[in-house]
Design a protein around this motif. Structure first.
Motif, PDB file in Angstrom:
ATOM      1  N   SER A 169      -1.360   8.429  -1.862  1.00 22.54           N
ATOM      2  CA  SER A 169      -0.609   7.401  -2.583  1.00 22.54           C
ATOM      3  C   SER A 169      -0.626   7.674  -4.092  1.00 22.54           C
ATOM      4  CB  SER A 169      -1.179   6.012  -2.287  1.00 22.54           C
ATOM      5  OG  SER A 169      -2.474   5.851  -2.828  1.00 22.54           O
ATOM      6  N   VAL A 170      -1.727   8.224  -4.590  1.00 22.33           N
ATOM      7  CA  VAL A 170      -1.805   8.589  -6.007  1.00 22.33           C
ATOM      8  C   VAL A 170      -0.837   9.728  -6.309  1.00 22.33           C
ATOM      9  CG1 VAL A 170      -3.300   9.549  -7.803  1.00 22.33           C
ATOM     10  CG2 VAL A 170      -4.182   7.795  -6.260  1.00 22.33           C
ATOM     11  N   GLU A 171      -0.775  10.690  -5.407  1.00 27.23           N
ATOM     12  CA  GLU A 171       0.172  11.799  -5.564  1.00 27.23           C
ATOM     13  C   GLU A 171       1.604  11.280  -5.579  1.00 27.23           C
ATOM     14  OE1 GLU A 171       1.702  15.831  -3.188  1.00 27.23           O
ATOM     15  OE2 GLU A 171       0.033  14.646  -2.414  1.00 27.23           O
ATOM     16  N   ALA A 172       1.886  10.310  -4.707  1.00 22.97           N
ATOM     17  CA  ALA A 172       3.230   9.756  -4.626  1.00 22.97           C
ATOM     18  C   ALA A 172       3.605   8.984  -5.879  1.00 22.97           C
ATOM     19  CB  ALA A 172       3.344   8.842  -3.408  1.00 22.97           C
ATOM     20  N   ALA A 173       2.610   8.459  -6.598  1.00 16.70           N
ATOM     21  CA  ALA A 173       2.848   7.671  -7.810  1.00 16.70           C
ATOM     22  C   ALA A 173       2.807   8.520  -9.075  1.00 16.70           C
ATOM     23  CB  ALA A 173       1.806   6.550  -7.912  1.00 16.70           C
ATOM     24  N   SER A 174       2.693   9.826  -8.907  1.00 21.34           N
ATOM     25  CA  SER A 174       2.529  10.726 -10.047  1.00 21.34           C
ATOM     26  C   SER A 174       3.705  11.672 -10.209  1.00 21.34           C
ATOM     27  CB  SER A 174       1.247  11.549  -9.882  1.00 21.34           C
ATOM     28  OG  SER A 174       0.103  10.728  -9.741  1.00 21.34           O
ATOM     29  N   VAL A 175       3.856  12.158 -11.428  1.00 21.05           N
ATOM     30  CA  VAL A 175       4.772  13.251 -11.714  1.00 21.05           C
ATOM     31  C   VAL A 175       3.907  14.357 -12.296  1.00 21.05           C
ATOM     32  CG1 VAL A 175       6.779  14.035 -13.001  1.00 21.05           C
ATOM     33  CG2 VAL A 175       6.683  11.677 -12.186  1.00 21.05           C
ATOM     34  N   GLY A 176       3.797  15.445 -11.564  1.00 21.29           N
ATOM     35  CA  GLY A 176       2.828  16.458 -11.957  1.00 21.29           C
ATOM     36  C   GLY A 176       1.431  15.891 -11.826  1.00 21.29           C
ATOM     37  N   ASP A 177       0.674  15.964 -12.911  1.00 23.56           N
ATOM     38  CA  ASP A 177      -0.687  15.438 -12.904  1.00 23.56           C
ATOM     39  C   ASP A 177      -0.796  14.084 -13.601  1.00 23.56           C
ATOM     40  OD1 ASP A 177      -1.663  17.704 -11.597  1.00 23.56           O
ATOM     41  OD2 ASP A 177      -1.895  18.801 -13.495  1.00 23.56           O
ATOM     42  N   THR A 178       0.336  13.489 -13.931  1.00 23.59           N
ATOM     43  CA  THR A 178       0.325  12.235 -14.679  1.00 23.59           C
ATOM     44  C   THR A 178       0.703  11.063 -13.780  1.00 23.59           C
ATOM     45  OG1 THR A 178       0.975  13.415 -16.687  1.00 23.59           O
ATOM     46  CG2 THR A 178       1.225  11.021 -16.695  1.00 23.59           C
ATOM     47  N   LEU A 179      -0.133  10.033 -13.789  1.00 26.47           N
ATOM     48  CA  LEU A 179       0.103   8.840 -12.983  1.00 26.47           C
ATOM     49  C   LEU A 179       1.004   7.869 -13.747  1.00 26.47           C
ATOM     50  CD1 LEU A 179      -0.813   7.430 -10.312  1.00 26.47           C
ATOM     51  CD2 LEU A 179      -2.585   6.303 -11.672  1.00 26.47           C
ATOM     52  N   TYR A 180       2.112   7.452 -13.105  1.00 25.18           N
ATOM     53  CA  TYR A 180       3.086   6.603 -13.781  1.00 25.18           C
ATOM     54  C   TYR A 180       3.237   5.219 -13.160  1.00 25.18           C
ATOM     55  CZ  TYR A 180       4.933  10.230 -16.864  1.00 25.18           C
ATOM     56  OH  TYR A 180       5.089  11.179 -17.853  1.00 25.18           O
ATOM     57  N   ALA A 181       2.608   4.972 -12.012  1.00 22.18           N
ATOM     58  CA  ALA A 181       2.780   3.679 -11.348  1.00 22.18           C
ATOM     59  C   ALA A 181       1.526   3.333 -10.565  1.00 22.18           C
ATOM     60  CB  ALA A 181       3.999   3.705 -10.426  1.00 22.18           C
ATOM     61  N   TYR A 182       1.472   2.076 -10.115  1.00 22.11           N
ATOM     62  CA  TYR A 182       0.333   1.589  -9.351  1.00 22.11           C
ATOM     63  C   TYR A 182       0.664   1.643  -7.858  1.00 22.11           C
ATOM     64  CZ  TYR A 182      -1.120  -0.387 -13.859  1.00 22.11           C
ATOM     65  OH  TYR A 182      -1.466  -0.550 -15.179  1.00 22.11           O
ATOM     66  N   PRO A 183      -0.106   2.375  -7.053  1.00 20.63           N
ATOM     67  CA  PRO A 183       0.147   2.399  -5.605  1.00 20.63           C
ATOM     68  C   PRO A 183       0.018   1.000  -5.002  1.00 20.63           C
ATOM     69  CG  PRO A 183      -1.300   4.207  -6.245  1.00 20.63           C
ATOM     70  CD  PRO A 183      -1.183   3.301  -7.448  1.00 20.63           C
ATOM     71  N   LEU A 184       0.974   0.653  -4.129  1.00 17.03           N
ATOM     72  CA  LEU A 184       0.987  -0.663  -3.500  1.00 17.03           C
ATOM     73  C   LEU A 184       0.758  -0.575  -1.995  1.00 17.03           C
ATOM     74  CD1 LEU A 184       1.570  -3.740  -3.694  1.00 17.03           C
ATOM     75  CD2 LEU A 184       3.985  -3.189  -3.337  1.00 17.03           C
ATOM     76  N   THR A 185       1.422   0.370  -1.342  1.00 14.75           N
ATOM     77  CA  THR A 185       1.222   0.582   0.098  1.00 14.75           C
ATOM     78  C   THR A 185       1.167   2.079   0.369  1.00 14.75           C
ATOM     79  OG1 THR A 185       3.544   0.769   0.762  1.00 14.75           O
ATOM     80  CG2 THR A 185       2.639  -1.466   0.568  1.00 14.75           C
ATOM     81  N   ALA A 186       0.651   2.433   1.529  1.00 15.95           N
ATOM     82  CA  ALA A 186       0.647   3.829   1.971  1.00 15.95           C
ATOM     83  C   ALA A 186       1.290   3.899   3.340  1.00 15.95           C
ATOM     84  CB  ALA A 186      -0.776   4.366   2.011  1.00 15.95           C
ATOM     85  N   ASP A 187       2.346   3.143   3.524  1.00 15.65           N
ATOM     86  CA  ASP A 187       2.910   2.980   4.867  1.00 15.65           C
ATOM     87  C   ASP A 187       4.424   3.040   4.906  1.00 15.65           C
ATOM     88  OD1 ASP A 187       3.710   0.688   3.620  1.00 15.65           O
ATOM     89  OD2 ASP A 187       2.809  -0.692   5.038  1.00 15.65           O
ATOM     90  N   ASN A 188       5.033   3.639   3.897  1.00 17.47           N
ATOM     91  CA  ASN A 188       6.490   3.611   3.839  1.00 17.47           C
ATOM     92  C   ASN A 188       7.077   4.696   4.741  1.00 17.47           C
ATOM     93  OD1 ASN A 188       8.885   2.519   3.001  1.00 17.47           O
ATOM     94  ND2 ASN A 188       9.044   3.777   1.167  1.00 17.47           N
ATOM     95  N   GLY A 189       6.916   4.479   6.027  1.00 18.28           N
ATOM     96  CA  GLY A 189       7.448   5.393   7.021  1.00 18.28           C
ATOM     97  C   GLY A 189       7.960   4.596   8.205  1.00 18.28           C
ATOM     98  N   TYR A 190       8.306   5.279   9.280  1.00 11.38           N
ATOM     99  CA  TYR A 190       8.841   4.562  10.438  1.00 11.38           C
ATOM    100  C   TYR A 190       8.321   5.180  11.730  1.00 11.38           C
ATOM    101  CZ  TYR A 190      12.375   8.150   9.276  1.00 11.38           C
ATOM    102  OH  TYR A 190      13.012   9.304   8.905  1.00 11.38           O
ATOM    103  N   PHE A 191       8.367   4.380  12.788  1.00 11.19           N
ATOM    104  CA  PHE A 191       7.850   4.767  14.093  1.00 11.19           C
ATOM    105  C   PHE A 191       8.562   3.926  15.137  1.00 11.19           C
ATOM    106  CE2 PHE A 191       5.213   1.748  11.843  1.00 11.19           C
ATOM    107  CZ  PHE A 191       5.120   0.680  12.729  1.00 11.19           C
ATOM    108  N   LEU A 192       8.060   3.896  16.354  1.00 13.31           N
ATOM    109  CA  LEU A 192       8.730   3.220  17.460  1.00 13.31           C
ATOM    110  C   LEU A 192       8.039   1.912  17.820  1.00 13.31           C
ATOM    111  CD1 LEU A 192      10.855   3.407  19.820  1.00 13.31           C
ATOM    112  CD2 LEU A 192       8.989   4.411  21.178  1.00 13.31           C
TER     113      LEU A 192
END
Length: 411
Positions: free
Chosen positions: A129-152
């Protein structure tokens, strides 16, 4: 001598006045801080309104006496937050929820500043989630969820464990029962499921803006037209319905839908309707060129950003932290069933026992972090909607795929 005493008296008096004035100014400054009116606008999903208002109330209670808050909620989908915000940065929300694939564009446009307490946020959240909120090595946002995907999701009253391994089998069962299996082909986000594990590729070029796409390839074990034909075959069954996420949930409520592809945000609502009959699992395989292909998925996180143009950046950052802290994410899971990015919240027994979270984790083996440019969405949606209708125009599938790729890779 008398003159000296007068001078000394005046000097002491001046010091006394200066001291008194200094104390008065300090008191006035302190009073100004506690009486400060902090107006903040927050953008969040329409379905999150009740939850957000509850978190706003606890935030105001926690910081009572430090400022007078006027927090305004406005419904705004996370999926197109970037486009709305960049249309008017200075008039946009102070705090906003958005999907992680937008973070690079928002940072490049100057809408986000690097997070000041970066080390603290990194330590509190899952690395992905930290990687998803970053650009390169810089953090630009606060992680809120780690579940933005889909399933059955599926109703156990209709399907066995063996049945849910194949989408084609599930559609057959739905047809026999006069019911539907659903998926949203009007969203390119879901359509990736058919192409992701075929060897056909899509992604960002090095410029971070434009895409590469090989979905129209005419060589290889699986060609683009093979995937397109498989989609037409599925759509041709009366047991399949191409419908939005909202329509899927409405179908679950009225009993017409017995399975569908969606995410954890619907877990609570579906469980309330299906109860112990609610099942959740990784996506099934689908038949393509006579072979089973495991359906893929995009994965990602929801993030909270602070507008770099906010008039109250410190308070906006505090509110963003409050919305994404451990207790806030636990409450979000309880109310909305969404998977936490906070390490402590994610480790709780309640989260670990969630069928929806378990299904998401199972699907993660076949998922890819969503990283595509803005030109991806419309061409894929136009193509998929035509497949969902059974290709009524009769235009060759290869021609449609060539047109799709031309649009997706446009500069």
């Amino acid at each position: 001598m008398k003159k000296k005493w007068i001078c000394l008296f005046l000097a002491v008096g001046s010091l006394f006045c200066l001291n008194a004035c200094g104390k008065q100014e300090a008191a006035e400054e302190q009073g100004t801080e506690s009486d400060q009116v902090v107006a903040l606008t927050v953008w969040g999903g329409e379905e999150d309104e009740e939850l957000l208002r509850e978190l706003f109330a606890s935030f105001e209670s926690h910081y009572a006496g430090q400022a007078s808050f006027q927090i305004t909620y406005q419904a705004q989908s996370e999926s197109n937050c970037k486009d709305i915000l960049l249309g008017d940065l200075e008039g946009g929300a102070d705090v906003f929820a958005f999907a992680d694939d937008q973070v690079a564009a928002l940072a490049a446009a100057g809408a986000l500043d690097p997070i000041e307490n970066e080390a603290e946020v990194r330590a509190a959240n899952l690395p992905a989630s930290v990687e998803a909120a970053s650009v390169g090595d810089t953090l630009y946002a606060y992680p809120l969820t780690a579940d933005n995907g889909y399933f059955l999701y599926y109703n156990k009253a209709y399907f066995s464990e063996a049945d849910i391994q194949s989408l084609n089998r599930m559609v057959e069962i739905a047809e026999k029962n006069g019911k539907f299996v659903t998926m949203d082909w009007s969203s390119a986000w879901y359509v990736y499921a058919f192409f992701g594990n075929t060897g056909l590729e899509v992604g960002l070029n090095e410029d971070g803006l434009t895409n590469y796409c090989t979905w129209n390839d005419t060589e290889g074990p699986i060609r683009g037209v093979d995937v397109a034909q498989a989609m037409v075959d599925i759509a041709s069954s009366p047991g399949f319905s191409n419908c939005t996420d909202e329509e899927f949930l409405a179908g679950v409520k009225d009993g017409s839908v017995i399975a569908g592809v969606s995410g954890v945000w619907n877990a609570v609502a579906i469980e309330e309707i299906w109860g112990s009959q609610m099942g959740a699992a990784k996506l099934p395989v689908y038949t393509c060129k006579g072979e089973p292909i495991q359906m893929a998925s995009f994965s990602g996180c929801k993030l909270i950003g602070v507008n770099a143009y906010s008039e109250h950046p410190e308070w906006a950052a505090r509110l963003a932290e409050w919305l994404t802290n451990e207790s806030g994410q636990k409450l979000r899971f309880e109310r909305r069933g969404q998977g936490p990015s906070n390490i402590q919240a994610a480790a709780s027994a309640e989260v670990q026992e969630s069928p929806a979270i378990a299904a998401l984790l199972e699907q993660s083996e076949f998922s890819q972090l969503q990283r595509v440019g803005g030109k991806f969405w419309d061409p894929v949606t136009a193509f998929a909607n035509n497949m969902a209708q059974g290709n009524p125009s009769g235009t060759s599938l290869q021609e449609q795929l060539d047109h799709l790729v031309e649009g997706v890779t446009a500069r």
